[in-house]
Motif scaffolding. Structure first.
Motif, PDB file in Angstrom:
ATOM      1  N   THR A  78     -15.877 -56.393 -25.563  1.00 54.48           N
ATOM      2  CA  THR A  78     -16.299 -56.173 -24.377  1.00 54.48           C
ATOM      3  C   THR A  78     -15.066 -56.089 -23.211  1.00 54.48           C
ATOM      4  O   THR A  78     -13.999 -56.901 -23.506  1.00 54.48           O
ATOM      5  CB  THR A  78     -17.529 -56.876 -23.499  1.00 54.48           C
ATOM      6  OG1 THR A  78     -17.479 -56.500 -22.354  1.00 54.48           O
ATOM      7  CG2 THR A  78     -17.210 -58.331 -23.377  1.00 54.48           C
ATOM      8  N   HIS A  79     -14.905 -55.333 -22.303  1.00 53.09           N
ATOM      9  CA  HIS A  79     -13.984 -55.074 -21.427  1.00 53.09           C
ATOM     10  C   HIS A  79     -14.257 -55.346 -20.092  1.00 53.09           C
ATOM     11  O   HIS A  79     -15.313 -54.736 -19.714  1.00 53.09           O
ATOM     12  CB  HIS A  79     -13.084 -53.986 -21.595  1.00 53.09           C
ATOM     13  CG  HIS A  79     -12.521 -53.542 -22.675  1.00 53.09           C
ATOM     14  ND1 HIS A  79     -11.523 -54.069 -23.372  1.00 53.09           N
ATOM     15  CD2 HIS A  79     -12.939 -52.695 -23.766  1.00 53.09           C
ATOM     16  CE1 HIS A  79     -11.246 -53.535 -24.447  1.00 53.09           C
ATOM     17  NE2 HIS A  79     -12.061 -52.663 -24.911  1.00 53.09           N
ATOM     18  N   GLN A  80     -13.726 -56.266 -19.418  1.00 52.22           N
ATOM     19  CA  GLN A  80     -14.410 -56.554 -17.879  1.00 52.22           C
ATOM     20  C   GLN A  80     -13.408 -56.499 -16.917  1.00 52.22           C
ATOM     21  O   GLN A  80     -12.130 -56.481 -17.170  1.00 52.22           O
ATOM     22  CB  GLN A  80     -14.718 -57.972 -17.618  1.00 52.22           C
ATOM     23  CG  GLN A  80     -15.668 -58.550 -18.921  1.00 52.22           C
ATOM     24  CD  GLN A  80     -17.066 -58.078 -18.364  1.00 52.22           C
ATOM     25  OE1 GLN A  80     -17.498 -57.701 -17.254  1.00 52.22           O
ATOM     26  NE2 GLN A  80     -18.112 -58.230 -19.343  1.00 52.22           N
ATOM     27  N   ALA A  81     -13.414 -55.655 -15.851  1.00 53.07           N
ATOM     28  CA  ALA A  81     -12.524 -55.377 -14.763  1.00 53.07           C
ATOM     29  C   ALA A  81     -12.271 -56.541 -14.110  1.00 53.07           C
ATOM     30  O   ALA A  81     -12.995 -57.614 -13.944  1.00 53.07           O
ATOM     31  CB  ALA A  81     -13.208 -54.442 -13.766  1.00 53.07           C
ATOM     32  N   GLY A  82     -10.794 -56.822 -13.754  1.00 54.08           N
ATOM     33  CA  GLY A  82     -10.422 -57.792 -13.010  1.00 54.08           C
ATOM     34  C   GLY A  82      -9.743 -58.989 -13.880  1.00 54.08           C
ATOM     35  O   GLY A  82     -10.328 -59.578 -14.849  1.00 54.08           O
ATOM     36  N   ALA A  83      -8.557 -59.267 -13.489  1.00 56.76           N
ATOM     37  CA  ALA A  83      -7.664 -60.296 -14.257  1.00 56.76           C
ATOM     38  C   ALA A  83      -6.600 -60.598 -13.380  1.00 56.76           C
ATOM     39  O   ALA A  83      -6.653 -60.668 -11.897  1.00 56.76           O
ATOM     40  CB  ALA A  83      -7.267 -59.648 -15.506  1.00 56.76           C
ATOM     41  N   GLY A  84      -5.257 -61.005 -13.703  1.00 58.38           N
ATOM     42  CA  GLY A  84      -4.235 -61.489 -13.037  1.00 58.38           C
ATOM     43  C   GLY A  84      -3.811 -60.571 -11.734  1.00 58.38           C
ATOM     44  O   GLY A  84      -3.412 -61.040 -10.869  1.00 58.38           O
ATOM     45  N   GLU A  85      -3.870 -59.163 -11.955  1.00 58.23           N
ATOM     46  CA  GLU A  85      -3.662 -58.357 -10.803  1.00 58.23           C
ATOM     47  C   GLU A  85      -4.412 -58.922  -9.579  1.00 58.23           C
ATOM     48  O   GLU A  85      -3.933 -58.760  -8.238  1.00 58.23           O
ATOM     49  CB  GLU A  85      -3.431 -57.103 -11.122  1.00 58.23           C
ATOM     50  CG  GLU A  85      -2.387 -56.553 -11.793  1.00 58.23           C
ATOM     51  CD  GLU A  85      -2.249 -55.368 -12.651  1.00 58.23           C
ATOM     52  OE1 GLU A  85      -3.052 -54.430 -12.076  1.00 58.23           O
ATOM     53  OE2 GLU A  85      -1.562 -55.254 -13.562  1.00 58.23           O
ATOM     54  N   LEU A  86      -5.627 -58.803  -9.811  1.00 58.60           N
ATOM     55  CA  LEU A  86      -6.761 -59.020  -8.586  1.00 58.60           C
ATOM     56  C   LEU A  86      -6.332 -60.585  -8.104  1.00 58.60           C
ATOM     57  O   LEU A  86      -6.386 -60.580  -6.908  1.00 58.60           O
ATOM     58  CB  LEU A  86      -7.992 -59.115  -9.360  1.00 58.60           C
ATOM     59  CG  LEU A  86      -9.091 -59.593  -8.227  1.00 58.60           C
ATOM     60  CD1 LEU A  86      -9.099 -58.191  -7.228  1.00 58.60           C
ATOM     61  CD2 LEU A  86     -10.618 -59.281  -8.897  1.00 58.60           C
ATOM     62  N   VAL A  87      -5.956 -61.565  -9.159  1.00 64.13           N
ATOM     63  CA  VAL A  87      -5.719 -62.785  -8.499  1.00 64.13           C
ATOM     64  C   VAL A  87      -4.619 -62.642  -7.469  1.00 64.13           C
ATOM     65  O   VAL A  87      -4.332 -63.219  -6.381  1.00 64.13           O
ATOM     66  CB  VAL A  87      -5.343 -63.817  -9.699  1.00 64.13           C
ATOM     67  CG1 VAL A  87      -4.988 -65.162  -9.060  1.00 64.13           C
ATOM     68  CG2 VAL A  87      -6.507 -63.947 -10.447  1.00 64.13           C
ATOM     69  N   SER A  88      -3.363 -61.950  -8.004  1.00 59.77           N
ATOM     70  CA  SER A  88      -2.292 -61.647  -6.854  1.00 59.77           C
ATOM     71  C   SER A  88      -2.768 -60.990  -5.614  1.00 59.77           C
ATOM     72  O   SER A  88      -2.293 -61.566  -4.746  1.00 59.77           O
ATOM     73  CB  SER A  88      -0.976 -60.885  -7.754  1.00 59.77           C
ATOM     74  OG  SER A  88      -0.968 -61.443  -8.860  1.00 59.77           O
ATOM     75  N   MET A  89      -3.538 -60.200  -5.883  1.00 60.30           N
ATOM     76  CA  MET A  89      -3.903 -59.339  -4.525  1.00 60.30           C
ATOM     77  C   MET A  89      -4.559 -60.461  -3.682  1.00 60.30           C
ATOM     78  O   MET A  89      -4.338 -60.189  -2.368  1.00 60.30           O
ATOM     79  CB  MET A  89      -4.835 -58.240  -4.973  1.00 60.30           C
ATOM     80  CG  MET A  89      -4.830 -57.143  -3.512  1.00 60.30           C
ATOM     81  SD  MET A  89      -6.107 -56.131  -4.099  1.00 60.30           S
ATOM     82  CE  MET A  89      -7.637 -56.556  -4.134  1.00 60.30           C
ATOM     83  N   LEU A  90      -5.585 -61.181  -4.436  1.00 64.30           N
ATOM     84  CA  LEU A  90      -6.169 -62.211  -3.504  1.00 64.30           C
ATOM     85  C   LEU A  90      -5.201 -63.066  -2.718  1.00 64.30           C
ATOM     86  O   LEU A  90      -5.608 -63.420  -1.584  1.00 64.30           O
ATOM     87  CB  LEU A  90      -7.478 -62.810  -4.084  1.00 64.30           C
ATOM     88  CG  LEU A  90      -8.513 -62.240  -4.626  1.00 64.30           C
ATOM     89  CD1 LEU A  90      -9.439 -62.804  -5.560  1.00 64.30           C
ATOM     90  CD2 LEU A  90      -9.235 -61.662  -3.421  1.00 64.30           C
ATOM     91  N   ILE A  91      -4.398 -63.693  -3.543  1.00 65.94           N
ATOM     92  CA  ILE A  91      -3.492 -64.613  -3.003  1.00 65.94           C
ATOM     93  C   ILE A  91      -2.429 -63.844  -1.995  1.00 65.94           C
ATOM     94  O   ILE A  91      -2.324 -64.449  -0.747  1.00 65.94           O
ATOM     95  CB  ILE A  91      -2.236 -65.189  -4.139  1.00 65.94           C
ATOM     96  CG1 ILE A  91      -3.026 -65.950  -5.062  1.00 65.94           C
ATOM     97  CG2 ILE A  91      -1.164 -66.035  -3.507  1.00 65.94           C
ATOM     98  CD1 ILE A  91      -2.445 -66.253  -6.170  1.00 65.94           C
TER      99      ILE A  91
END
Lengths: 109, 605
Positions: free
Chosen positions: B431-444
């Motif tokens: 399975t592939h799920q949206a959201g990983a390291g880049e979303l974390v960076s954006m939230l920070i």
């Protein structure tokens, strides 16, 4: 018992009065005490380094005519934290404030 | 004897695994290398990155590129992730109504109420009226103090607002002690003759009257309706060391709810959700939707634009006739963003509600054959596209000491979080799920108001410390570290990041505890949520209790705290979960590249 006020030392040699006044204003705004003493030394590095070593707060400023430097106890002679030659009023004010901020463990400006 | 290289092209890095296969002998791994992926995954631009990674690996092994007999490239998962942020509320001040900020050295303490009077108009002031004097930076502290001392005999001066950073200097020269606020940059915007309330907090405290709607009402004599209207002002002054509130006749401050976009889910259970319903509602709808065929967004909104942008990006990659480009997953996360208040006088910000969205677009196949062809031409070595990425990753992950079948891998990358299960029988589900390291960076980036993605990436990656003296640092876990050579004074008193090659200074004046909390929360919101979602999808019977071994691989598994967060989360399910250690030496990286080399051996047999 000898009671001494914890203060930043400013060692001077024929200081420019305008420069000295702004440096003192910088420290006063930050709420830290200072003491001024005229010296016979003529090198800026030695003035600043001696001031830092003699100060109970471990922070000193040297003023040699139009040159100013900030020193912190523990640093080597000549390794000034901040240095200006013919500083503007803002530069002098900032150097004074930075001396006080260093004592208060706040980031320098 | 022949040399073979496995190449894994990921969203952010390209990994190489180099091995030697002696004639009739068993495989021996020689070297690994990693380079940033050049261009978007699956495009011809990747060739440069592959070549530099290969050069690095052959250099380490002490052989030449011509010695390579075969290069195997992964059949990269045809998914790309992207992120967007949608702010849901905004605070607007019409006419100036408020100044609330944290100058480092305000002076005096307490509250004062009075009419604003600019210092140049002192001679026009009426006796008996209480005044708060506004002083532009052209007046020196000595002039200001002298003028106010002179006027104090005939006027009632209750407080001072200064543009320059001179509050203490002025206070030390005044005969009467009054609260003084300084560093108000746009002082010329403060209108004369309006009623104002000013407050300076006691040392170590924050303002109490002006952060309380009834406090403002008391000081400014407001009606119940006006008190309701100043609630957003009070809210945005919470935690400030000093503040001014102006009562302007036409002035107002209100919290607007912005028209956020809608998301349309085409699924077994199709639905439409408005972003302002919040992340929980969106994720609930995604969970209840069953199989999702496609997701689109309302045109001309941030989310709509983001969803069409990633579809367009994928359509440029996959130009084949039967391209079937669909967005099949999104992850929504609630967040708070410090947004500059429009109409503010000292650069004040207000925490506004926002939703961060990651989406993942899928197509049938990426044009990997094209990359293989170019590489073959340029290197004059046989290049083949081999194996599905998740299968290769599983094979690679299985080289981690202490693993057994059935094995689950959780591949946490930059754009997506992928999971795969290999059963005892060798059956693999993915399975592939949206959201990983880049979303974390954006939230920070958003929550800390950095306005700098690169800095957010660094904050995500490195632990924090505070330079407490020129000879020591205090780490975020409380540990102290002393250095022989003095630290550069530029770092003094600052919060820094402990990077491999030295310290990185964080320019913004944000406490270390706040940065650490935002960083941890961002990682938790994205990776813990996604890990549970991904594993539930692939777990037999969609029950996490049916899983026993989970190996974490991919770039984000190298993170210094994400694996521990997941371990804690999965303890409840009795799952053995940990960072992979590919071939017992590579850590969580290089799983796919290693899998590509291992699968060659399998094929040969």
């Amino acid at each position: 018992m000898i009671i001494k006020k914890p203060a930043i030392f400013i060692y001077t040699f024929r200081p420019d009065p305008g420069v000295l006044k702004e440096i003192c204003a910088g420290m006063e705004e930050e709420g830290v005490f200072y003491e001024i003493a005229e010296q016979t030394d003529t090198t800026l590095d030695a003035l600043a380094w001696n001031a830092a070593n003699d100060s109970m707060l471990g922070c000193g400023i040297g003023i040699c005519e139009q040159e100013i430097a900030l020193q912190i106890k523990g640093l080597k002679l000549g390794h000034n934290v901040e240095y200006y030659c013919c500083p503007s009023a803002q530069d002098s004010r900032r150097l004074g404030a930075n001396g006080a901020r260093a004592v208060k463990k706040q980031a320098l400006r | 004897m022949s040399y073979i290289a496995g190449v894994d092209i990921g969203n952010s890095t390209t990994e190489v695994c180099l091995a030697e296969i002696p004639a009739g002998g068993s495989l021996r791994f020689l070297a690994s290398a990693s380079c940033p992926t050049t261009g978007t995954k699956g495009t011809a631009a990747n060739v440069h990155g592959i070549q530099s990674a290969l050069k690095q690996a052959v250099g380490k092994a002490g052989i030449s590129m011509n010695d390579l007999a075969l290069i195997r490239i992964n059949e990269a998962a045809p998914v790309i992730g992207d992120t967007a942020m949608e702010t849901l509320t905004e605070t607007i001040i019409t006419d100036s109504s408020m100044i609330g900020h944290n100058p480092s050295t305000p002076a005096g303490a307490g509250q004062a109420v009075g009419e604003i009077l600019h210092i140049q108009n002192l001679s026009n002031a009426a006796a008996g009226t209480p005044y708060i004097i506004a002083v532009p930076k052209e007046y020196s502290y000595e002039e200001t103090a002298a003028l106010i001392n002179d006027a104090a005999d005939r006027l009632k001066i209750t407080g001072i607002i200064l543009q320059a950073d001179e509050a203490v200097l002025v206070e030390n020269r005044l005969r009467q002690k009054i609260p003084i606020i300084d560093e108000v940059s746009r002082i010329e915007k403060i209108p004369d003759e309006v009623l104002a309330a000013i407050e300076v907090a006691l040392p170590g405290q924050s303002v109490r009257m002006l952060s309380n709607p009834y406090g403002i009402a008391t000081l400014l004599g407001l009606s119940p309706e006006e008190t309701r209207a100043v609630t957003p002002i009070a809210k945005s002054l919470i935690g400030k060391r000093s503040a001014v509130v102006l009562k302007t006749p036409g002035g107002n401050i209100h919290e607007n709810v912005l028209p956020a976009g809608e998301i349309y889910l085409q699924a077994d259970q199709s639905s439409t959700i408005n972003l302002d319903e919040g992340a929980d509602k969106i994720m609930q709808a995604v969970t209840n939707a069953g199989e999702i065929y496609d997701i689109s967004g309302q045109p001309n909104t941030n989310v709509g634009n983001m969803l069409s942008r990633i579809k367009k990006g994928m359509s440029e990659l996959d130009q084949s006739q039967n391209a079937d480009i669909r967005i099949t997953d999104i992850l929504a996360v609630d967040t708070l963003a410090p947004v500059l208040i429009s109409g503010a006088l000292a650069g004040e910000t207000c925490l506004e509600k926002a939703v961060g969205i990651a989406a993942m677009v899928k197509t049938q196949k990426l044009p990997m054959q094209e990359i293989a062809r170019i590489l073959q031409e340029e290197l004059n070595t046989e290049v083949t596209v081999a194996g599905v990425e998740a299968v290769m990753a599983s094979l690679g992950a299985f080289t981690t000491p202490g693993t057994k079948l059935p094995l689950v891998i959780l591949d946490m990358g930059g754009g997506s979080t992928d999971a795969a299960v290999i059963t005892d029988g060798g059956h693999v589900s993915i399975t592939h799920q949206a959201g990983a390291g880049e979303l974390v960076s954006m939230l920070i980036e958003t929550e800390l108001g950095l306005g700098d993605r690169h800095m957010a990436e660094q904050i995500k990656k490195y632990p924090l410390a505070k330079v407490e003296s020129l000879f020591h640092l205090r780490m975020e876990n409380g540990q102290m570290s002393f250095v022989d050579e003095s630290i550069d004074p530029r770092f003094y008193g600052r919060v820094v990041l402990l990077a491999e090659n030295g310290l990185i200074r964080i320019e913004q004046d944000i406490p270390m505890e706040k940065i650490a909390q935002v960083r941890r929360e961002a990682k938790r919101k994205v990776f813990v949520t996604n890990a549970v979602r991904a594993l539930k999808t692939v777990a037999p019977g969609h029950d996490l209790k049916n899983l026993s071994n989970v190996v974490l691989v991919g770039g984000s598994a190298e993170d210094f705290e994400i694996p521990e967060m997941l371990m804690e989360e999965f303890t409840n399910y009795r799952i053995v979960c940990g960072r992979g250690n590919i071939r017992g030496s590579e850590g969580p990286r290089n799983a796919v590249a290693t899998g590509l080399v291992l699968s060659y051996l399998g094929e040969r047999r």
